[in-house]
Each structure stands twice: as structure tokens, then as C-alpha cells.
Design a protein around this motif. Structure first.
Motif, mmCIF file in Angstrom:
data_model
loop_
_atom_site.group_PDB
_atom_site.id
_atom_site.type_symbol
_atom_site.label_atom_id
_atom_site.label_comp_id
_atom_site.label_asym_id
_atom_site.label_seq_id
_atom_site.Cartn_x
_atom_site.Cartn_y
_atom_site.Cartn_z
ATOM 1 N N SER A 94 1.587 6.756 -6.830
ATOM 2 C CA SER A 94 0.508 7.623 -7.302
ATOM 3 C C SER A 94 0.683 9.067 -6.850
ATOM 4 C CB SER A 94 -0.840 7.078 -6.796
ATOM 5 O OG SER A 94 -0.888 7.113 -5.377
ATOM 6 N N LYS B 28 0.627 10.227 -3.733
ATOM 7 C CA LYS B 28 -0.161 10.617 -2.547
ATOM 8 C C LYS B 28 0.756 10.889 -1.363
ATOM 9 C CE LYS B 28 -4.353 8.127 -3.835
ATOM 10 N NZ LYS B 28 -5.313 7.085 -3.431
ATOM 11 N N GLN C 116 0.831 -1.206 0.000
ATOM 12 C CA GLN C 116 0.000 0.000 0.000
ATOM 13 C C GLN C 116 0.866 1.256 0.000
ATOM 14 O OE1 GLN C 116 -2.976 0.053 3.050
ATOM 15 N NE2 GLN C 116 -3.684 2.121 2.561
ATOM 16 N N GLN C 117 1.939 1.241 0.813
ATOM 17 C CA GLN C 117 2.862 2.375 0.840
ATOM 18 C C GLN C 117 3.497 2.592 -0.531
ATOM 19 O OE1 GLN C 117 5.677 1.541 3.924
ATOM 20 N NE2 GLN C 117 4.198 1.821 5.607
ATOM 21 N N CYS C 118 3.864 1.506 -1.183
ATOM 22 C CA CYS C 118 4.483 1.603 -2.508
ATOM 23 C C CYS C 118 3.502 2.177 -3.531
ATOM 24 C CB CYS C 118 4.970 0.212 -2.945
ATOM 25 S SG CYS C 118 5.858 0.196 -4.507
ATOM 26 N N ASN C 119 2.242 1.710 -3.454
ATOM 27 C CA ASN C 119 1.234 2.213 -4.387
ATOM 28 C C ASN C 119 0.963 3.697 -4.169
ATOM 29 O OD1 ASN C 119 0.930 -0.310 -5.533
ATOM 30 N ND2 ASN C 119 -0.771 -0.910 -4.202
ATOM 31 N N GLU C 120 0.918 4.105 -2.901
ATOM 32 C CA GLU C 120 0.677 5.519 -2.603
ATOM 33 C C GLU C 120 1.833 6.382 -3.076
ATOM 34 O OE1 GLU C 120 0.031 5.506 1.571
ATOM 35 O OE2 GLU C 120 -2.055 4.811 1.425
ATOM 36 N N LYS C 121 3.051 5.872 -2.913
ATOM 37 C CA LYS C 121 4.215 6.613 -3.391
ATOM 38 C C LYS C 121 4.204 6.734 -4.903
ATOM 39 C CE LYS C 121 9.281 6.641 -3.116
ATOM 40 N NZ LYS C 121 10.484 5.930 -2.603
#
Length: 565
Positions: A563, A565, A556-561
Motif C-alpha cells: 500500500s 506505507k 502486515q509488513q507485506c500489506n504495508e509495503k
């Protein structure tokens, strides 16, 4: 070492009980005693050395005597080894759990030579497939196999896992030491994480790359995921429909022709082997097509000839002269009676760097079982833990523990006596020196394993650290040269060793039920990680649950980074 038997048990004579009593007596006798300078020690050493073709086996550094060998051979006779060996080659149902024979020997049976009764149909089928394979290899070597865009094939990506990868990869590495001998480039992909495939996607020409999909069942997840990614790469890079890629740049090798057809592989590009060839015994079948692609059909044929020669020796030689039987009996003696739990495979030739991995699967997947054919539990180890590395590397890694630690191991030292160098004159001389140094290290380490402190020459005593424990039993396997015939004979030697030990321990070496449950559990966890509907919920435990939460958190942290966010 060996747990003493009760007096009542010792009075009941069986070969196993006799070996147990004999093992107790031998505890007081070290390898230094057995390898002394007396005439009897010399005669013992000579009686424990055997030559077959270009292979030489030396058992003199094993903790045994001629009496031990006699008792071991008596044990083999009592287990009905000769009768079971005959049934094995005649196509009997030696794999009862899967209700089939095990006829990998048929894949290397030469045309024009009469196979044993019961193997005829299998040998004929294998010879037909070998001819088809030779035609496909010739198309590639002659530049007549064209990819989807009309360019000739120059590279092979062999996609398999386990027996569909380890055997061909080992032979490719062992025999491709001279670039002039390589017909096309062959690259092996087995890891399910894509780490082997990705560099090839970045370096190979997609227009001239042929995929070899090697999978007995044609359902193995590791292989299926790799081939799907590889097909997407070729389709995207060449801007061609994936269906077209499958038609022109995919060769299938499997025991499931219907599944190959369903996958879109034309029948002309399908090679088949039957269910009676187990995956870890399948090198000799069309699974070895990439070896033939890389080195030529003539080298692949020589590989089969060496293995077939060992088959003939195994069929005909008396047990006390039979190399597979002797190797099996010595291994069982170490494991079952001397209670040595691990066995190191130490090749002193970098071309054999994958030998330990190959033998790990061959032996541990075959004989790593604790329930016999009669359904009863077996109360002793049936297979040691195999491990190892290229000898010169291992000397700088784990030999310290082997020489001065507290663990007892057995070992196979594998060396090559001569090697033809192909470089400029001065480099050839230097390479000869390196070859001599490698052989010297192999022989020295084998001696030190056996003798320990007693191997220190008198002139060096007092100047060298002591505490070399010695008494570590080992065999030396010497190959005259590392050619296709020799490696074929060597691998068949180990195959038949596995069969003999399965007879001694009354187990089925041709199934592997222990690998299945882990795969099933992984399917459910994969569905969880991939956010898919879960078909079968796994048993929950707090350790696995917290690992899943950590993976989810980091993703989740990787996806947020990614995108922003």
C-alpha cells in the motif's frame, strides 16, 4: 534384532512364536551364506523366483529360507486367510468401522464374466459407469465436447488429492512416454497452495480446457479450493458466467451424485463410484477417467485386465504360490520378526517416479495402525515406513547411508526388462545402451544391498573402499515391459499384499481415522489466518501461537509495503 522370548513363551506353540524362535536362529546366518555357490543355495534361489504373466518376482535376496516360508504360510492359514479372502470378494463387511464392504475389484471385473456371489450388483454398477465414461471419453477424442465458447476440448485439468490423484497420475506418467500415444493433454493438480494450478492458468487455453473434479466425498478442502480457483479463472478469462462454465467445462467424479448436482454439474457430466471403493483403491473406477482421456479407453481397459488377472490369481492360487500372499508374508517377516522399520521402493525407470508416493498412501494409510479389530493394542509394528525414489537418482542421494550407514532397511527394486524406443536410428542405439546400463545398475545395487563387502570381485579387493554392510533384504520385481496390463497387475499385487497383511495383523485396512483430526485442527487455524469467525477454538500451545504471530507480522509488513506505507 528380535527380542528373545522367554522359555515359557517358547513352549506354547503358535505360528507366531515359531517364527520368533526361527528369526532368532537366522540372526547368525547372513545373506552371503544364503546366496553362496553351493547346489543348495542354487535350489533355494530357484524356489524363491515366481513368474506371473509379464511380472517376475525374485525373493532370493530376502533373509529367509524355505523353512521360513513354510512357517509364514502356516501363520497365514492360522489367521484364516483363505476364508477371509473369500468373504472379501463376496462383499462381506470387511470395513466394520464404516459398516461396508471393500469391492474395488468389482470396478475391474470384465463384462461377460461371472463375478463371485455377493459381488454381482457391484460389478454391474461399475460396468455401467465404465460404459458412460467411455462415451464421455469418445466425445472428447472425436472433438465433439465443446466448451462454453464452442471450441473443442484439448486439455484436461484433473483436480484431486490422495487416492483421487496419486493413482491416475502414476499411470499417466508411466504410460505416456511416447507423444504419439497421447490423445489429449492431462495435467494433475493436488497441492492446496495453488502452486500446480497457477502455471496451468498461465499456459493453457481456457476455452479448450475441461476440469475434472475427482473427489469421493466432494468435501475435501484441498480439492474444493483448487476447483473454485480454476472456475474463477475460466469464467474471468472467457467472460462467461461461472454457472455456464460448470455446465460445459466441468466433469465430476464422486460417490456423492447429489452434491455434484448441487454444485452445478449436469447429470450427463457426472461419473459415480460407490462408498465401497476406498479412495486409495479407486484408480480402477471413474477416478481413472483422465487416464482414459489421455491414452484412450483401450489402454484403460488393458490396465483393468492386468489388475483383474491378478485378482483371479489371488483368489485361486495356493498360498505358497500366491504372489500377493508371499509378498505380504515376506514384508511382515521383515517388519515384525526382523524388526526392520523402513522399506525403500526403488524403481529403475523414470516413468515410475511416482510409484513410491502411490505405495506410501496405499500401505501406510491402510495398515499404519496400532489397534486391532478386537479393540486391543498391537504390541509390534504393523507397517514399515515406506519411502524411495527413482533408483539412478537415489544412488547419488541416499544409497551412501544404506550401504555404509547404521540403518537396516528392506527394499523393492522394480525394473523393466525391455523398452521400445521411438527415435531416429542412432538415438535408438544410444537409448538401448542406456536401458542396459539402467538394468545393470538395478541388479548390481540389489546384489550389493544383500552381499555388502562380499560383492566386491576378487580382482578389486584391496582397491575398493570396504565397509559395505550388506545383509539388507530386498526383492526384485521385473516387468517384461511397462505397458498397461503390467502396471495394472503390479498395482493390484500391492493392493492384495495390503489386504493379506491386514489379516495377519487383525486390523482394518479400509478406514483412515488418523487423517481426520489434523484436518479439523487446520480448519480452526485457517479461520484464524483468514480473519474469519472461529467455530471451534483449538487447544493452544506456545509454539503454534508464536508461529501465528510471526505469520501475522510478515503479512502486515507485506500489506504495508504493497500500500506504499
Amino acid at each position: 534384532m528380535y527380542t528373545p522370548l522367554s522359555a515359557a513363551t517358547q513352549r506354547v506353540y503358535t505360528p507366531v512364536n515359531a517364527l520368533a524362535v526361527h528369526a532368532e536362529r537366522l540372526q547368525a546366518q547372513s545373506l552371503s551364506d544364503l546366496l553362496g555357490t553351493t547346489e543348495s543355495a542354487q535350489r533355494r534361489a530357484e524356489s524363491l523366483a515366481f513368474t506371473f504373466g509379464t511380472l517376475h518376482l525374485d525373493f532370493s535376496k530376502q533373509r529367509l529360507t524355505n523353512e521360513t516360508l513354510s512357517l509364514l504360510v502356516e501363520w497365514a492359514h492360522s489367521c484364516g486367510l483363505e476364508t477371509k479372502r473369500h468373504a472379501f470378494f463376496a462383499g462381506a463387511e470387511v470395513n466394520p468401522s464404516e459398516k461396508r464392504p471393500a469391492l474395488h475389484m468389482a470396478a475391474r471385473w470384465p463384462a461377460g464374466s461371472t463375478p463371485p456371489k455377493g459381488m454381482e450388483a457391484a460389478a454391474t454398477f461399475c460396468q455401467q459407469q465404465r460404459m458412460k465414461m467411455a462415451d464421455l471419453v469418445q466425445r472428447v477424442h472425436s472433438g465433439e465436447w465443446f466448451g462454453a465458447t464452442g471450441q473443442a476440448i484439448t486439455d484436461i485439468v484433473h483436480i484431486g488429492v490422495g487416492g483421487s490423484d496419486l493413482g491416475p497420475k502414476l499411470v499417466s506418467e508411466a504410460l505416456a512416454d511416447r507423444p504419439s500415444s497421447v490423445k489429449v493433454g492431462v495435467h494433475y493438480v493436488s497441492t492446496m497452495d495453488g502452486s500446480q494450478l497457477l502455471p496451468l492458468m498461465e499456459t493453457l487455453n481456457p476455452a479448450t480446457t475441461l476440469l475434472v473434479l475427482a473427489s469421493k466425498s466432494f468435501t475435501t478442502a484441498d480439492t474444493q479450493f483448487n476447483v473454485r480457483t480454476a472456475l474463477l479463472w475460466l469464467s474471468d478469462a472467457l467472460e462467461v458466467e461461472e454457472e455456464t462454465i460448470r455446465r460445459y467445462q466441468l466433469l465430476g467424479v464422486s460417490s456423492k451424485p447429489d452434491k455434484m448436482t448441487e454444485f452445478g454439474i449436469p447429470q450427463a457430466h457426472q461419473l459415480e463410484f460407490k462408498e465401497w471403493i476406498g479412495g486409495r483403491f479407486s484408480l480402477w473406477s471413474p477416478i481413472g477417467v483422465s487416464v482414459a482421456m489421455q491414452l484412450g479407453v483401450e489402454h484403460f481397459d488393458a490396465l483393468l485386465e492386468g489388475a483383474h488377472a491378478m485378482d483371479q490369481h489371488f483368489i485361486a492360487a495356493p498360498l505358497d504360490e500366491n504372489l500377493p500372499a508371499l509378498m505380504a508374508l515376506v514384508g511382515a517377516w521383515n517388519c515384525q520378526f526382523l524388526n526392520i522399520p523402513t522399506h525403500a521402493v526403488l524403481p529403475y525407470d523414470g516413468r515410475l517416479k511416482s510409484l513410491a508416493a502411490y505405495l506410501q498412501q496405499l500401505e501406510m494409510e491402510s495398515n499404519g495402525k496400532s489397534v486391532g479389530l478386537d479393540g486391543r493394542s498391537i504390541n509390534h509394528a504393523t507397517c514399515p515406513i515406506l519411502w524411495g525414489d527413482v533408483g539412478p537418482n537415489a544412488q547419488h542421494a541416499f544409497y551412501q547411508l544404506l550401504h555404509q550407514g547404521g540403518h537396516t532397511v528392506s527394499a523393492d527394486f522394480v525394473a523393466v526388462a525391455e523398452r521400445t524406443a521411438s527415435a531416429f536410428e542412432h538415438a535408438n542405439t544410444s537409448l538401448k545402451d542406456q536401458e542396459a546400463l539402467t538394468l545393470a545398475n538395478c541388479l548390481a545395487q540389489s546384489q550389493l544391498f544383500a552381499l555388502g563387502d562380499d560383492a566386491i570381485p576378487p580382482a578389486l579387493r584391496g582397491y575398493m573402499a570396504q565397509g559395505y554392510r550388506g545383509n539388507q533384504p530386498n526383492s526384485v520385481i521385473l516387468l517384461k515391459s511397462l505397458d498397461a496390463w503390467s502396471i495394472g497387475a503390479l498395482l493390484a499385487l500391492y493392493e492384495h499384499k495390503v489386504f493379506v497383511q491386514s489379516v495377519l495383523w487383525n486390523i482394518n485396512p479400509f478406514d483412515q481415522p488418523g487423517v481426520e483430526l489434523g484436518k479439523q485442527l487446520a480448519n480452526s487455524l485457517y479461520q484464524t489466518l483468514a480473519g474469519q469467525p472461529i467455530e471451534h477454538q483449538n487447544v493452544e500451545d506456545p509454539g503454534t501461537a508464536q508461529l501465528l504471530r510471526k505469520v501475522s507480522e510478515w503479512r502486515q509488513q507485506c500489506n504495508e509495503k504493497g500500500s506504499g506505507k
